[in-house]
Design a protein around this motif. Structure first.
Motif, PDB file in Angstrom:
ATOM      1  N   HIS A   1      54.021  15.149 -14.885  1.00  0.00           N
ATOM      2  CA  HIS A   1      54.150  16.319 -15.755  1.00  0.00           C
ATOM      3  C   HIS A   1      55.597  16.747 -15.961  1.00  0.00           C
ATOM      4  CE1 HIS A   1      54.231  18.065 -11.706  1.00  0.00           C
ATOM      5  NE2 HIS A   1      54.882  19.080 -12.230  1.00  0.00           N
ATOM      6  N   SER A   2      56.481  16.377 -15.012  1.00  0.00           N
ATOM      7  CA  SER A   2      57.894  16.732 -15.150  1.00  0.00           C
ATOM      8  C   SER A   2      58.706  15.639 -15.839  1.00  0.00           C
ATOM      9  CB  SER A   2      58.491  16.999 -13.759  1.00  0.00           C
ATOM     10  OG  SER A   2      58.529  15.803 -12.988  1.00  0.00           O
ATOM     11  N   GLY A   3      58.072  14.520 -16.159  1.00  0.00           N
ATOM     12  CA  GLY A   3      58.760  13.413 -16.800  1.00  0.00           C
ATOM     13  C   GLY A   3      59.321  12.397 -15.840  1.00  0.00           C
ATOM     14  N   ALA A   4      59.093  12.579 -14.528  1.00  0.00           N
ATOM     15  CA  ALA A   4      59.594  11.623 -13.538  1.00  0.00           C
ATOM     16  C   ALA A   4      58.860  10.291 -13.694  1.00  0.00           C
ATOM     17  CB  ALA A   4      59.396  12.167 -12.130  1.00  0.00           C
ATOM     18  N   PRO A   5      59.619   9.163 -13.726  1.00  0.00           N
ATOM     19  CA  PRO A   5      58.991   7.864 -13.982  1.00  0.00           C
ATOM     20  C   PRO A   5      58.549   7.152 -12.700  1.00  0.00           C
ATOM     21  CG  PRO A   5      61.375   7.624 -14.059  1.00  0.00           C
ATOM     22  CD  PRO A   5      61.094   9.073 -13.747  1.00  0.00           C
ATOM     23  N   TYR A   6      57.429   6.488 -12.796  1.00  0.00           N
ATOM     24  CA  TYR A   6      56.910   5.664 -11.713  1.00  0.00           C
ATOM     25  C   TYR A   6      56.573   4.279 -12.264  1.00  0.00           C
ATOM     26  CZ  TYR A   6      56.169  10.189  -9.429  1.00  0.00           C
ATOM     27  OH  TYR A   6      56.343  11.441  -8.887  1.00  0.00           O
ATOM     28  N   LEU A   7      56.819   3.282 -11.454  1.00  0.00           N
ATOM     29  CA  LEU A   7      56.352   1.936 -11.751  1.00  0.00           C
ATOM     30  C   LEU A   7      55.061   1.740 -10.955  1.00  0.00           C
ATOM     31  CD1 LEU A   7      57.370  -0.551 -13.411  1.00  0.00           C
ATOM     32  CD2 LEU A   7      58.099  -1.519 -11.225  1.00  0.00           C
ATOM     33  N   VAL A   8      53.992   1.354 -11.629  1.00  0.00           N
ATOM     34  CA  VAL A   8      52.669   1.382 -11.016  1.00  0.00           C
ATOM     35  C   VAL A   8      51.967   0.047 -11.204  1.00  0.00           C
ATOM     36  CG1 VAL A   8      50.451   2.611 -10.923  1.00  0.00           C
ATOM     37  CG2 VAL A   8      52.525   3.839 -11.625  1.00  0.00           C
TER      38      VAL A   8
ATOM     39  N   PRO B   1      54.860   5.773 -21.569  1.00  0.00           N
ATOM     40  CA  PRO B   1      53.784   5.539 -20.601  1.00  0.00           C
ATOM     41  C   PRO B   1      52.959   4.310 -20.975  1.00  0.00           C
ATOM     42  CG  PRO B   1      53.889   7.861 -21.194  1.00  0.00           C
ATOM     43  CD  PRO B   1      54.818   7.148 -22.115  1.00  0.00           C
ATOM     44  N   ASP B   2      52.560   3.563 -19.959  1.00  0.00           N
ATOM     45  CA  ASP B   2      51.739   2.352 -20.077  1.00  0.00           C
ATOM     46  C   ASP B   2      52.518   1.126 -20.550  1.00  0.00           C
ATOM     47  OD1 ASP B   2      49.175   3.428 -19.243  1.00  0.00           O
ATOM     48  OD2 ASP B   2      49.169   4.519 -21.146  1.00  0.00           O
ATOM     49  N   ALA B   3      53.813   1.292 -20.852  1.00  0.00           N
ATOM     50  CA  ALA B   3      54.627   0.122 -21.192  1.00  0.00           C
ATOM     51  C   ALA B   3      54.883  -0.697 -19.927  1.00  0.00           C
ATOM     52  CB  ALA B   3      55.958   0.558 -21.801  1.00  0.00           C
ATOM     53  N   TRP B   4      54.785  -2.006 -20.025  1.00  0.00           N
ATOM     54  CA  TRP B   4      55.024  -2.882 -18.878  1.00  0.00           C
ATOM     55  C   TRP B   4      56.499  -3.233 -18.814  1.00  0.00           C
ATOM     56  CZ3 TRP B   4      51.776  -4.838 -15.049  1.00  0.00           C
ATOM     57  CH2 TRP B   4      50.446  -4.404 -15.130  1.00  0.00           C
ATOM     58  N   LEU B   5      57.066  -3.114 -17.624  1.00  0.00           N
ATOM     59  CA  LEU B   5      58.487  -3.384 -17.417  1.00  0.00           C
ATOM     60  C   LEU B   5      58.683  -4.362 -16.262  1.00  0.00           C
ATOM     61  CD1 LEU B   5      60.202   0.147 -17.602  1.00  0.00           C
ATOM     62  CD2 LEU B   5      60.174  -1.629 -19.367  1.00  0.00           C
TER      63      LEU B   5
END
Length: 237
Positions: A154-161, A189-193
């Motif tokens: 919700h704060s925009g912090a990115p996670y790799l999942v 969101p949901d883009a693969w990196l």
């Protein structure tokens, strides 16, 4: 439904299982190790359908001349879910599910040898367990390469999942890595990196279940296609 309708449904269900098992579509539902069982089940259902047709023809020939009541045609609506399974592939679970479930990271019994390549290719689970429970000891001085999809809280912090799988998509749970360092200017969101970086000390805690989420300091990141198998099974292999 009459026996012919039942045979048709059995045949379509068997064909759907063979199609899913033979094309990789099954990976959206269950883990890779279940492919032989799916193929065998599909073959058994098709054989059962053929046997049903053969038996029904023999029975119909023996009962020739008897009055037969027609079956309601609405029963054929049962084949629509099967056609949907064949024609429409559901997407793999993504950031929506990941942010609403707590990290499933578990302490491993042991750590394998870090790959010799530089950067070392690691799964999300492998990196996260080494960073969170191994305190990064096996990662010091090494660059790593990790692939997963993006989730933004919700704060925009990115996670790799990566969604970890035990048996099927219904029990998939996320394992998350918090990203710092050099990130792409636009995070979708949901883009693969494919992320290259180094171990970063410290942990944050998952707001859902309080589980540990380690950091990865990113030095470079590039988009990659969705992998053939979007789920991660390394924690139960």
């Amino acid at each position: 439904m009459n026996r012919q309708s039942q045979a048709a449904v059995l045949f379509l269900l068997g064909a759907a299982l063979l199609h899913a098992g033979g094309t990789g579509l099954y990976l959206r539902y269950v883990k890779a190790g279940l492919q032989p069982l799916l193929l065998a089940s599909g073959a058994v259902l098709i054989l059962a359908a053929l046997a049903t047709v053969w038996y029904e023809r023999k029975r119909a020939a023996a009962a020739a001349g008897e009055h037969v009541h027609p079956e309601p045609r609405i029963s054929w609506m049962l084949v629509l879910p099967l056609l949907a399974l064949i024609l429409v592939a559901p997407p793999a679970l993504g950031s929506y599910s990941a942010l609403r479930s707590g990290t499933a990271l578990q302490k491993p019994y042991a750590y394998g040898t870090l790959p010799a390549a530089d950067p070392a290719p690691l799964s999300v689970i492998d990196y996260a367990s080494r960073a969170a429970y191994g305190h990064g000891r096996s990662l010091h001085g090494r660059a790593v390469r990790v692939t997963g999809f993006l989730a933004l809280d919700h704060s925009g912090a990115p996670y790799l999942v990566r969604m970890a799988l035990n048996c099927c998509a219904a029990d998939a749970q996320p394992v998350k890595i918090a990203l710092t360092g050099t990130l792409p200017p636009v995070l979708r969101p949901d883009a693969w990196l494919e992320v290259t970086g180094t171990y970063s000390p410290g942990l944050t805690h998952d707001p859902v279940n309080g589980g540990p989420i380690p950091y990865l300091k990113v030095t470079s990141a590039q988009p990659v296609p969705v992998p053939h198998d979007p789920y991660d099974e390394t924690w139960n292999t």
